[in-house]
Enzyme design. Structure first.
Site, PDB file in Angstrom:
ATOM      1  N   HIS A 121       3.589  -2.148   3.243  1.00  0.00           N
ATOM      2  CA  HIS A 121       3.564  -0.733   2.858  1.00  0.00           C
ATOM      3  C   HIS A 121       4.879  -0.344   2.224  1.00  0.00           C
ATOM      4  CE1 HIS A 121       0.355  -0.956   5.857  1.00  0.00           C
ATOM      5  NE2 HIS A 121      -0.181   0.081   5.241  1.00  0.00           N
ATOM      6  N   ASP A 172       0.816  -1.225   0.000  1.00  0.00           N
ATOM      7  CA  ASP A 172       0.000   0.000   0.000  1.00  0.00           C
ATOM      8  C   ASP A 172       0.847   1.271   0.000  1.00  0.00           C
ATOM      9  OD1 ASP A 172      -2.033  -1.817   0.314  1.00  0.00           O
ATOM     10  OD2 ASP A 172      -2.892  -0.874   2.092  1.00  0.00           O
TER      11      ASP A 172
HETATM   12 ZN   LIG Z   1      -2.665   3.421   3.107  1.00  0.00          ZN
END
Ligand SMILES: [Zn+2]
Length: 280
Positions: free
Chosen positions: A247, A101
């Site tokens: 992430h 992400d």
């Molecule tokens: Zn996010």
């Protein structure tokens, strides 16, 4: 109606990839079918509670009222909640889906090289305005065989859970337009910002043919800087069917090392990465 259905089938990829592809797409990619159902259910539940309070007293009615509101809030804040619409949290089969992400970021190119080195594939859930600032990087993600998902247009992480219907629709559909404009292909998967999903998320998801993706393995890598700790937390849930939340671009700078650690654990466990159908 016929045209709309046909459009949706092309969107979710069910017409691609032969019979096997159709079966898998139908079972895994599920855009919301009744995104407004929560509203009549909410009204009915509140009327029922008022009736109970009126008939049996508010010593019973008030706790029921508070419990119903707590349930509504849980549905928003719990990433795996299906209260307002479907979410994919587990893959069928033996593969592991890596999802990354918050990009594109300064980490993206290093991540692409790591994935190539391990012959692995991932889906990058990109933020529209960050993608617009680095379109070449977005095209490179796609060109190197990875998936691109929608992670909102501006990533309003403090307020996403509380966005009203108009702003929520913009976040989702603007993100969709931005990414499709860069790659020539509309995403089919959506990841809620911070995993929060209020009642207004699913109508635009249905409009865009998007299915919501959660996760079942995470290491809090966006906030924790300890690489070994993050990898160990993810490793505990690395198993066939895992959807791993990762992430990029965190301020601690450790995301590439964490992804490298997860890839090493996948190899050690004999697990391979997959992208679900439709590719994304
Ligand atoms: Zn996010």
């Amino acid at each position: 109606m016929q045209a709309r259905r046909g459009h949706g089938r092309r969107r979710n990829g069910a017409l691609r990839g032969g019979a096997d592809g159709i079966m898998r797409a139908m079972s895994v990619h599920r855009p919301p079918r009744r995104p407004q159902l929560w509203l009549p259910l909410l009204i009915a539940s509140q009327l029922l509670i008022v009736l109970v309070g009126w008939r049996f007293g508010w010593a019973i009615g008030l706790p029921l009222l508070l419990a119903s509101h707590a349930l509504c809030l849980w549905g928003v804040l719990a990433p795996a909640s299906r209260l307002y619409g479907p979410v994919l949290t587990q893959l069928p089969g033996e593969g592991v889906w890596l999802t990354i992400d918050d990009g594109p970021s300064d980490d993206t190119r290093a991540l692409l090289d790591l994935l190539d080195a391990h012959d692995a594939k991932a889906t990058f859930f990109l933020v529209g305005e960050r993608a617009a600032a680095r379109p070449a990087l977005v095209r490179e993600i796609a060109a190197r065989g990875h998936g691109i998902g929608n992670h909102s247009q501006t990533h309003p992480q403090a307020m996403f859970w509380a966005l009203g219907p108009a702003r929520m629709r913009c976040e989702i559909l603007d993100g969709q337009r931005t990414l499709a404009g860069i790659t020539g292909r509309a995403p089919v998967w959506f990841r809620s910002v911070v995993g929060h999903t209020n009642p207004f998320v699913h109508a635009p998801l249905r409009e865009a043919g998007l299915a919501r993706v959660g996760w079942n393995a995470r290491g809090f890598d966006a906030v924790k800087a300890d690489v070994d700790d993050v990898v160990a937390r993810i490793d505990a849930d690395l198993a066939p069917g895992a959807i791993v939340l990762l992430h990029e671009g965190a301020t601690h700078g450790g995301n590439p090392a964490m992804v490298a650690g997860v890839l090493a654990r996948l190899r050690a466990k004999g697990l391979r990465t997959v992208l679900p159908d439709p590719a994304g």
